[in-house]
Enzyme design. Structure first.
Site, PDB file in Angstrom:
ATOM      1  CG  ASP A 110     107.558 118.358   4.063  1.00  0.00           C
ATOM      2  OD1 ASP A 110     106.454 117.782   4.204  1.00  0.00           O
ATOM      3  OD2 ASP A 110     108.441 118.313   4.922  1.00  0.00           O
ATOM      4  CD1 TRP A 150      84.389  94.660   9.181  1.00  0.00           C
ATOM      5  CD2 TRP A 150      84.897  96.788   8.735  1.00  0.00           C
ATOM      6  NE1 TRP A 150      84.396  94.813   7.822  1.00  0.00           N
ATOM      7  CE2 TRP A 150      84.710  96.099   7.503  1.00  0.00           C
ATOM      8  CE3 TRP A 150      85.231  98.141   8.686  1.00  0.00           C
ATOM      9  CZ2 TRP A 150      84.830  96.726   6.260  1.00  0.00           C
ATOM     10  CZ3 TRP A 150      85.363  98.765   7.441  1.00  0.00           C
ATOM     11  CH2 TRP A 150      85.157  98.053   6.250  1.00  0.00           C
ATOM     12  CB  SER A 179      92.992 110.992  10.546  1.00  0.00           C
ATOM     13  OG  SER A 179      94.210 110.473  10.063  1.00  0.00           O
ATOM     14  CB  SER A 180      91.503 109.035   6.039  1.00  0.00           C
ATOM     15  OG  SER A 180      92.140 107.987   6.733  1.00  0.00           O
ATOM     16  CG  HIS A 263      83.511  97.809  -2.990  1.00  0.00           C
ATOM     17  ND1 HIS A 263      83.712  96.475  -2.657  1.00  0.00           N
ATOM     18  CD2 HIS A 263      84.287  98.057  -4.057  1.00  0.00           C
ATOM     19  CE1 HIS A 263      84.542  95.951  -3.541  1.00  0.00           C
ATOM     20  NE2 HIS A 263      84.908  96.889  -4.393  1.00  0.00           N
ATOM     21  CD  GLU A 265      88.942 101.660   4.210  1.00  0.00           C
ATOM     22  OE1 GLU A 265      88.811 102.859   3.880  1.00  0.00           O
ATOM     23  OE2 GLU A 265      89.937 101.234   4.822  1.00  0.00           O
ATOM     24  CE1 TYR A 267      86.798  98.036  -5.449  1.00  0.00           C
ATOM     25  CE2 TYR A 267      88.838  96.823  -5.707  1.00  0.00           C
ATOM     26  CZ  TYR A 267      87.470  96.895  -5.844  1.00  0.00           C
ATOM     27  OH  TYR A 267      86.780  95.836  -6.356  1.00  0.00           O
ATOM     28  CB  SER A 278     104.021  98.960  -9.969  1.00  0.00           C
ATOM     29  OG  SER A 278     102.766  98.455 -10.347  1.00  0.00           O
ATOM     30  CG  HIS A 312      80.008  93.411  -4.335  1.00  0.00           C
ATOM     31  ND1 HIS A 312      80.788  94.055  -5.257  1.00  0.00           N
ATOM     32  CD2 HIS A 312      80.727  93.447  -3.186  1.00  0.00           C
ATOM     33  CE1 HIS A 312      81.906  94.467  -4.705  1.00  0.00           C
ATOM     34  NE2 HIS A 312      81.900  94.112  -3.436  1.00  0.00           N
ATOM     35  CB  THR A 338      92.031  93.353 -11.021  1.00  0.00           C
ATOM     36  OG1 THR A 338      91.044  94.271 -10.561  1.00  0.00           O
ATOM     37  CG2 THR A 338      92.896  92.922  -9.867  1.00  0.00           C
ATOM     38  CE  LYS A 341      97.808  97.992 -10.720  1.00  0.00           C
ATOM     39  NZ  LYS A 341      98.369  99.057 -11.549  1.00  0.00           N
ATOM     40  NE  ARG A 460      82.483  87.621   8.326  1.00  0.00           N
ATOM     41  CZ  ARG A 460      82.637  88.779   7.681  1.00  0.00           C
ATOM     42  NH1 ARG A 460      82.010  88.985   6.539  1.00  0.00           N
ATOM     43  NH2 ARG A 460      83.450  89.691   8.142  1.00  0.00           N
TER      44      ARG A 460
END
Lengths: 536, 281
Positions: A110, A150, A179-180, A263, A265, A267, A278, A312, A338, A341, A460
Site C-alpha cells: 500500500d 482560472w 489535498s495535493s 507553470h 502545474e 508539468y 511510456s 513567459h 521534451t 522523450k 479569448r
C-alpha cells in the site's frame, strides 16, 4: 530478505473492505481510494464538459444567444478551467492511476500513509463543494459566480468581485492545494521507501518516476499558490493592500506568485501522462522503452527547468527586456528534454511489433497531437510573437492541444490499459476504437481552427466576437458537439463492459507488459505483496 | 539473502516490515470540518446566517477534534508497537517533506516583501512609487529599532531551540528529568516570545490595512507567530507524553519531529529578523 506487511499484532487484520458505506468512506486501501478518485474525476468531467459545451453553443454564432449577461460566460470560463485542472486531470492522473498503480508497480502492499491518502481524497470533495458553491453567490456587480478566469488576477478578483464567490474559489484552492501537497508527500515517501528489494531507483517503471517527479513539483509549487491566494483573501476582506497600488501594492506580485505555481502545474499535469505513454508504448511494441535513463532524466530536467520559466505567461505586463530575454531562452530549453522523450517513444516503436489495440491508439494519438501542441508552445515562448498572440485563441488552442489532446488522451490510454486489471472485465475493442476515432477527429475539428482564430486576432475569454471570426468558430463548435458524442460512446462502452462481464486474465497484453501489476490477478486482491517480491 | 533461492527467501516468515493501517473515520471527518470552517469563514464575513460565527466555530471544533483524534490514533499505534523501522523512516521523510512545503509557503511571503522592498522606486510602478515615496520603509512608516525587542525575541527563540536540543540529548541518555526540564524551558520561552510579539503588534505605529508595509509585515510575522504557537502546542503535547512515560531513548519520533518543527520556526525567524527587521529599516 523478504519484507512483509502487517496490521497491529493482536488486532483483527482487515483483509477485506469494511461492509457498507464505511468500506469506501473510511478506506485506507490504495486501490479503493484510487477508485474513489477515478469516479470523482469522471463525475467532475461531466460538469466541466457541460460548461464547455455551453460556451461553444454561445460561440457557435456571433451575437449573444444564451449568455445575455456576458459576465456569466466569464463565470463558465473560470469554472471550466478550474474544474478540468483540479478536479478532472489531477485526480485522474495522480490520485486515480497513481494510487492504483504505484504501490503495485514497486511491489508494495500500500502507500506509506494510507490514512493520509484518504484525507487527500475527501479534501478534494470538500474543495469541489466550495467551488460549486461559488457559482451561486454574488460575484461581480449584477451577477453570480467568479468571472475572473482560472488565473483570478487582482484587481478584477478583488475590487471587481465584491461578493462571496471569489472567496469560495480561494478557499476551494486552499483545500485542493492541501489535498495535493499531502498526496505528494505520500507518493514521495512511498516511492523512496517501499520499493521491493532489488528495485533500485534505476529499475523503477517510468510511470513511477513520473509520479515521483510530479509529487516533488507539487510539494514545492503549491505552497506558493497558497500564499498568493491568502494574500488575495486578506486584500478582499481585511483591508490588506498586497495588490492594490493605491495602498502601495502591486498587481504583478500576484501574477509572479501565481505563475511560479502555475507553470510547474502544467508539468504536474503532463508528467504522469508521459509516464502512462511510456508504459503503454513499451507494452504494445513488445520491447522496453528506448533509452530508459534518457527518459528518466528528461523528466527530471523538465521538472527542474519548469520552475524557472514562469514569466513567459507575463510577457505583456511590462517586464524589462532583458528579463523577457532570459525567460525566452529558458522556456525554449524545455523543448530539448521534451524532444528526447518524443524521439524515444518513436524509437521504441521503431522495429517493434506494434499491437494496435485501443490503449495504443490513444498513445499514438498522444505522441502526434501533444507534439503539435508542444510546437505551438515553442512559438509562444518567443516574447515578440507572444506580444501579439497573448490572450488570443492561439493560446487557447496551444493549451487545449497539450491538455485535451495530450493529457486527456493519456488518461484514456491508461484507462483502457488498466481497465481489465482494475475491474476484471475486458472492454470491447470495437467500441474502444470507435471512441478513439470519433474523439480524435472531433477534438481536432474543435481545436485546430482556434489557431487560425488566434492568429487572426480573436481574443479569448469573450462571449461574443466580431462577424469576421464567424467561420472558424462555427467549425470549432461542431467539433465540440461531436466530441460530446465521443464521450457518449465512452460511457456506452463502459456500461457494455460491466454488463457483459467478459473476464480479464491477469495479463491481457502479452509479454510486453512487464510491470508488476500484471503478475497479480484481475482484479488484484485487497492486499497484495504482503511479502514483497525480490527483483532481479 | 545470499545462498537461498529467491522464492525460498520469500517463503520464510519474516519480521513484519510495513504497517497496514486500519480504516479510519478521521479523514472524512477532517475534510467535512475543513469544509465547515471554510464556508463558515465566508458566512461570518458576509453575515449570511445568524449567528454569523456559528458554522465557523463548528468547523474549528471539528478540525481540532480531528487533529486530536487522529494523532491520538497514531500515538496509540506507535505505543502498540505497530510502527516498524520502515514506518519510522517513512514518517521521517514525511516530516521533512512537510517542512519543505512550509518553507515554500514562507517563500511566498518573503517574495511579497522583497517585491517592494528591493524595488521601491521601480519606474513602472507609478502609483505605488508615489504612495510609498520611492523608499523602503515607505514614507510615513515608523519602525522601531531592530536591536531592541526584536533582538530579544531572537535570543529567546535561539535559547528555546537550544533547550529543545538539550532535552532531546537528555532523552538519548534516558535522563527523563532533563527531557521534561528542557521541554518546559522551550515552551516557556516560546510563550514569552508570543507575548512579546503580541505586545509589539498592538503597539505598532502602522496599521495592518491600507498600506503595503503593514500588509507584508503583519502577514509574514503573523504567520510566523502562528507557527510559534503551533510549535509550542506540539512541544506541549511532547511534554504531556513525557510525563505519561512515553518516548524511549531510541524511539521518540514525536519529540524529534517537534524539535525539527521548532528549529524550522527558529530559522524562519532568523530570516525575518535579518531581512524584515534589520535590512528593511
Amino acid at each position: 530478505m523478504a519484507r512483509t506487511a502487517t496490521t497491529a499484532p493482536g488486532s483483527k487484520p482487515s483483509d477485506d473492505r469494511l461492509k457498507g458505506w464505511r468500506g469506501y468512506v473510511y478506506s485506507t486501501n490504495h486501490k479503493d481510494i484510487g477508485t474513489l478518485y477515478l469516479s470523482f474525476a469522471l463525475f467532475a468531467s461531466l460538469v466541466g464538459t457541460f460548461l464547455s459545451i455551453a460556451m461553444r453553443l454561445e460561440l457557435h454564432e456571433p451575437g449573444l444567444q444564451f449568455f445575455t449577461n456576458p459576465q456569466y460566460y466569464n463565470v463558465f470560463v473560470t469554472a471550466h478551467g478550474l474544474i478540468m485542472i483540479f478536479f478532472v486531470l489531477m485526480p485522474a492522473l495522480i490520485g486515480g492511476f497513481g494510487n492504483w498503480m504505484v504501490p503495485m508497480m514497486i511491489g508494495a502492499p500500500d502507500m506509506a500513509f494510507p490514512r493520509l491518502n484518504n484525507l487527500s481524497f475527501w479534501f478534494l470533495v470538500a474543495s469541489f463543494t466550495l467551488l460549486i458553491n461559488s457559482l451561486f453567490f454574488g460575484g461581480a456587480p449584477g451577477s453570480d459566480g467568479a468571472g475572473t478566469g482560472w488565473t483570478i488576477y487582482p484587481l478584477l478578483s478583488t475590487k471587481g468581485h465584491p461578493g462571496p464567490s471569489v472567496d469560495f474559489v480561494i478557499l476551494s484552492l486552499h483545500l485542493a492545494g492541501a489535498s495535493s501537497i499531502l498526496g505528494a508527500i505520500n507518493f514521495i515517501a512511498t516511492i523512496l521507501n517501499m520499493r521491493a528489494p532489488g528495485m533500485t531507483m534505476h529499475k523503477m517503471p517510468l510511470y513511477v518516476w513520473s509520479i515521483l517527479i510530479t509529487a516533488s513539483l507539487l510539494v514545492l509549487a503549491l505552497p506558493v499558490l497558497a500564499g498568493a491566494v491568502t494574500m488575495l483573501l486578506v486584500d478582499r476582506n481585511f483591508g490588506a493592500t498586497f495588490f492594490d497600488p493605491q495602498g502601495g501594492g502591486d498587481p504583478l506580485l500576484f501574477q509572479h506568485l501565481f505563475w511560479f505555481f502555475g507553470h510547474p502545474e502544467v508539468y504536474i499535469m503532463i508528467l504522469p501522462a508521459f509516464g502512462i505513454i511510456s508504459t503503454v508504448v513499451a507494452t504494445f511494441c513488445g520491447k522496453p522503452i528506448f533509452g530508459y535513463l534518457g527518459m528518466v532524466y528528461a523528466m527530471v530536467s523538465i521538472g527542474f527547468i519548469g520552475f524557472v520559466v514562469w514569466a513567459h505567461h507575463m510577457y505583456t505586463v511590462g517586464l524589462a527586456t532583458d528579463t523577457q530575454a532570459y525567460f525566452i531562452a529558458a522556456s525554449l530549453t524545455i523543448a530539448v528534454p521534451t524532444g528526447i522523450k518524443v524521439f524515444s517513444w518513436i524509437g521504441t516503436m521503431w522495429g517493434g511489433s506494434i499491437d494496435f489495440r485501443t490503449p495504443m491508439l490513444w498513445t499514438i494519438g498522444f505522441i502526434f497531437l501533444f507534439t503539435v501542441g508542444g510546437v505551438t508552445g515553442v512559438v509562444l515562448a518567443n516574447a515578440g510573437v507572444d506580444r501579439v498572440l497573448h490572450d488570443t485563441y492561439f493560446v487557447v488552442a496551444h493549451f487545449h492541444y497539450v491538455l485535451s489532446l495530450g493529457a486527456l488522451f493519456a488518461i484514456f490510454a491508461g484507462w483502457y490499459y488498466w481497465f481489465p486489471k482494475m475491474t476484471g472485465y475486458m472492454y470491447s475493442e470495437l467500441i474502444g476504437h470507435i471512441h478513439f476515432w470519433l474523439t480524435f477527429i472531433s477534438v481536432n475539428i474543435l481545436f485546430f481552427p482556434q489557431h487560425f482564430l488566434g492568429v487572426a486576432g480573436m481574443p479569448r475569454r469573450i462571449a461574443d466576437y466580431p462577424d469576421a471570426f464567424e467561420g472558424w468558430n462555427y467549425v470549432s463548435s461542431i467539433g465540440a458537439y461531436l466530441s460530446a458524442c465521443g464521450a457518449l460512446v465512452f460511457f456506452y462502452g463502459m456500461a457494455e463492459a460491466f454488463y457483459r462481464k467478459r473476464p480479464a486474465p491477469a495479463n491481457p497484453w502479452g509479454p510486453g507488459a512487464t510491470t508488476l501489476e500484471w503478475t497479480l490477478s484481475s482484479p488484484p486482491p485487497f492486499h497484495q505483496f504482503e511479502v514483497q517480491p525480490r527483483i532481479s | 539473502m545470499t545462498t537461498k533461492a529467491p522464492d525460498m527467501a520469500e517463503a520464510e516468515p519474516e519480521r513484519p516490515v510495513f504497517q497496514l493501517v486500519e480504516p479510519s473515520p478521521w479523514p472524512v471527518r477532517g475534510a467535512l470540518s475543513a469544509l465547515l470552517l471554510a464556508a463558515g469563514l465566508i458566512i461570518w464575513i458576509y453575515g449570511l446566517l445568524w449567528p454569523p460565527w456559528m458554522v465557523f466555530f463548528v468547523g474549528v471544533f471539528g478540525v481540532a477534534a480531528t487533529m486530536i483524534g487522529w494523532w491520538r490514533e497514531v500515538i496509540q499505534e506507535a505505543e502498540n508497537h505497530e510502527h516498524t523501522p520502515l514506518t519510522r523512516l517513512s514518517l521521517h521523510y514525511g516530516m521533512i517533506l512537510f517542512l519543505g512545503s512550509e518553507t515554500m509557503f514562507f517563500v511566498a511571503w518573503f517574495w511579497a516583501f522583497f517585491n517592494t522592498a528591493l524595488f521601491p522606486a521601480d519606474s513602472i510602478q507609478v502609483v505605488r512609487d508615489h504612495v510609498i515615496g520611492g523608499q523602503w520603509p515607505p514614507q510615513g512608516i515608523q519602525m522601531e529599532s531592530p536591536w531592541g525587542l526584536p533582538l530579544l525575541m531572537t535570543v529567546i527563540l535561539l535559547t528555546s531551540a537550544a533547550a529543545v536540543t538539550w532535552a532531546d540529548a537528555r532523552l538519548l541518555k534516558n535522563n527523563r528529568w532533563g527531557l521534561k526540564a528542557g521541554l518546559i524551558c522551550a515552551i516557556s520561552l516560546g510563550i514569552i516570545f508570543t507575548v512579546i510579539q503580541a505586545h509589539e503588534f498592538m503597539g505598532a505605529s502602522f496599521n495592518y490595512s491600507g498600506n503595503i508595509f503593514g500588509a507584508v509585515f503583519f502577514m509574514a510575522t503573523g504567520f510566523h507567530g502562528a507557527h510559534v504557537i503551533i510549535g509550542s502546542i506540539f512541544l506541549g503535547v511532547c511534554l504531556l507524553r513525557a510525563f505519561l512515560g512515553q518516548f524511549r531513548p531510541n524511539e521518540h519520533l514525536g519529540l524529534t519531529f517537534a524539535s525539527w518543527y521548532w528549529h524550522f520556526v527558529d530559522v524562519v525567524w532568523l530570516f525575518l529578523f535579518a531581512f524584515v527587521y534589520v535590512w528593511g529599516t
